[in-house]
Design a protein around this motif. Structure first.
Motif, PDB file in Angstrom:
ATOM      1  N   THR A  17      -9.092   3.756  -0.758  1.00  0.00           N
ATOM      2  CA  THR A  17      -8.527   2.436  -0.499  1.00  0.00           C
ATOM      3  C   THR A  17      -7.816   1.993  -1.769  1.00  0.00           C
ATOM      4  N   ASP A  46     -10.602  10.189   1.768  1.00  0.00           N
ATOM      5  CA  ASP A  46     -10.259   8.810   2.121  1.00  0.00           C
ATOM      6  C   ASP A  46     -10.352   7.925   0.884  1.00  0.00           C
ATOM      7  N   ASP A 100      -5.820  -1.316  -3.750  1.00  0.00           N
ATOM      8  CA  ASP A 100      -5.724  -2.771  -3.694  1.00  0.00           C
ATOM      9  C   ASP A 100      -4.256  -3.199  -3.715  1.00  0.00           C
ATOM     10  N   GLY A 116     -12.776   4.752   2.993  1.00  0.00           N
ATOM     11  CA  GLY A 116     -11.401   4.328   2.725  1.00  0.00           C
ATOM     12  C   GLY A 116     -10.587   4.176   4.001  1.00  0.00           C
ATOM     13  N   ASP A 117      -9.566   3.306   3.924  1.00  0.00           N
ATOM     14  CA  ASP A 117      -8.706   3.105   5.089  1.00  0.00           C
ATOM     15  C   ASP A 117      -7.495   4.024   5.057  1.00  0.00           C
ATOM     16  N   THR A 118      -7.329   4.780   3.968  1.00  0.00           N
ATOM     17  CA  THR A 118      -6.164   5.643   3.799  1.00  0.00           C
ATOM     18  C   THR A 118      -6.667   7.067   3.566  1.00  0.00           C
ATOM     19  N   SER A 163      -9.035   1.163  -5.256  1.00  0.00           N
ATOM     20  CA  SER A 163     -10.049   0.134  -5.096  1.00  0.00           C
ATOM     21  C   SER A 163     -11.415   0.814  -5.196  1.00  0.00           C
ATOM     22  N   ARG A 197       0.834  -1.195   0.000  1.00  0.00           N
ATOM     23  CA  ARG A 197       0.000   0.000   0.000  1.00  0.00           C
ATOM     24  C   ARG A 197       0.874   1.252   0.000  1.00  0.00           C
TER      25      ARG A 197
END
Ligand code: C2O
Ligand code: CU
Ligand code: CU
Length: 483
Positions: free
Chosen positions: A190, A188, A192, A211-213, A198, A5
């Motif tokens: 994400t 935010d 892959d 999103g995680d980021t 993603s 990532r």
């Protein structure tokens, strides 16, 4: 996975640099993989000056390469448009994407045909050229696609940019772009395992993809070199659904000087500002020589508020130089007007929000939901019967009168165009409408959680000459597109 990532983000950041989507006046080095790199400052769009002094800005919507991003004049995000009150501007918006889209000027007061909503589609290969006179208080506005049912994906891929309005008669504030006047576009995302954006859940679930980021100007946890004692940050929540509560890990206080629609009447000290999708806040932060500060977002302590703001994120690392240039003192008074209470008898319109409907209706491009006389001041009462939403009205500036009967905190008392509505809350707004009458071209109001907007949580209003409301047709022909 974590390593991949980080690499993918370095790739994304690299695209930004090589394609010129974002470049910093301080000429940053490309981010080494695994480290976050410098904050990228979106370049200022350089207008061509046409006959009659019209400023023409060229904005080209394009694909960004192997990471699946889209951008404006670059691979991800867009340039910053900066104009002065009184300017005549003409935007040349060219669509080089494989799909039709639009570009909406969120926060601008302009005629509905220029607004860039779902009626102003731009086909692939086509150029749309809206033109208007910038006539509104100094503010931080922005632009993004606004097409029927597909806004979430187009914004998620990276189509967004800032539109700053300056007022030469305004207060003396930090205004050197990229030096002490810093845009921060918070989103935010994400990625892959292959480093691609993603997109699988953008159109799913209650809120779409969370999103995680978290990216700031397209990079994760970047660093900014502070060179002045005061820095003005223009915060834009350009996320599809997440809500941020922005502050600093050391709990320092800072001043809010403006919200969506312009400046406050005076700076308001706070230690956190909460912004939901579409909202902006202008803040001024003090720095001491040599210090390092971390800007972050923290979820509400009580989980009762809602479910889209509970996570904590690091946003930006601020590294102050050993010697800082002195900044002029922050003025005690700004050019925002204080809120005037609407007079008794002011017209009230009510909107009930359910899961993805407004007043039990889904968005219909052929239906005019509300007809408003030009120049009206109205009270709009938004009653949220379900989970968290927010509410944005095009063209207008409004004041929050109260949230569940309580006036908003002082920093939220300024001019706004988007408001967060916690679950099961009722919000009352005093809405000042503009004067561009056009019974055949609607403006939008909607939830700015883009998954909700796409699902139909949107309505249309027209502004008409006062006295003509009753005779305005309430339907538009199907397939009616002004381009
Ligand atoms: Cu930011 Cu109707 O949009
Ligand atoms: Cu808007
Ligand atoms: Cu919503």
């Amino acid at each position: 996975m974590e390593r991949r990532r980080v690499l993918s983000l370095a790739v994304l950041a690299g695209f930004g640099l090589t394609a010129g989507a974002c470049s910093s006046p301080s000429a940053p080095k490309p981010a080494p993989s695994g480290s976050a790199g410098r904050l990228r400052i979106p370049p200022l769009a350089e207008p061509e000056i046409e006959a009659g002094g019209v400023k023409r800005y060229a904005l080209t919507l394009q694909t960004g390469g192997s990471t699946g991003t889209w951008g404006i004049n670059g691979a991800y995000l867009g340039p910053t448009v900066r104009a002065t009150r009184g300017d005549r501007v003409r935007m040349h918006v060219t669509n080089r994407l494989p799909e039709a889209t639009t570009l909406h000027w969120h926060g601008m007061h302009l005629p509905a045909r220029m607004d860039g909503g779902p009626h102003q589609m731009i086909e692939p290969g086509a150029t749309w050229t809206p033109e208007w006179t910038v006539d509104q208080p100094a503010t931080t506005a922005w632009f993004h696609p606004h097409l029927h049912e597909k806004t979430a994906m187009h914004v998620y891929r990276g189509l967004a940019g800032l539109f700053l309005v300056d007022d030469p008669h305004g207060p003396h504030l930090p205004a050197e772009y990229g030096v002490d006047d810093i845009p921060l576009i918070i989103q935010d995302r994400t990625f892959d395992d292959d480093g691609e954006l993603s997109t699988g859940r953008v159109d799913g679930g209650t809120y779409g993809l969370l999103g995680d980021t978290v990216l700031v100007n397209g990079a994760r946890q970047p660093a900014f070199a502070v060179r002045t004692g005061l820095v003005r940050f223009r915060l834009l929540n350009a996320s599809n659904a997440r809500v941020y509560r922005v502050g600093f890990t050391d709990g320092r206080r800072f001043d809010v000087i403006g919200t969506d629609g312009g400046h406050l009447a005076h700076p308001v000290p706070v230690d956190r500002v909460k912004i939901s999708p579409g909202e902006r806040a202008e803040i001024v932060v003090r720095f001491t020589p040599g210090e390092t500060a971390i800007m972050d977002s923290r979820g509400e302590d009580s989980k009762s508020a809602n479910d889209i703001e509970e996570e904590d994120f690091t946003l930006l690392r601020l590294e102050a130089a050993a010697e800082l240039k002195r900044s002029p003192a922050l003025p005690a008074h700004l050019d925002g007007a204080a809120t005037a209470a609407p007079p008794a008898g002011t017209r009230v319109r009510r909107f009930v929000l359910t899961g993805s409907e407004i007043n039990d209706k889904d968005m219909d491009l052929t239906r005019i939901d509300e007809v408003v006389p030009a120049g009206a001041l109205e009270i709009w009462e938004i009653d949220n019967t379900t989970f968290a939403h927010n509410f944005h009205i095009h063209e207008v500036a409004f004041r929050i009168l109260d949230i569940n009967g309580t006036p908003p905190p002082a920093w939220q008392a300024g001019p706004k165009d988007t408001v967060f509505i916690p679950k099961k809350a009722k919000v009352r707004l005093a809405v000042q409408f503009g004067r561009y009458a056009d019974p055949a071209s609607p403006y939008m109001y909607h939830c700015h959680i883009l998954r909700h907007e796409d699902k139909g949580m949107m309505g249309q209003f027209v502004i008409v000459e006062p006295g003509t409301e009753a005779s305005v047709p309430r339907t538009l022909p199907a397939g009616h597109h002004h381009t």
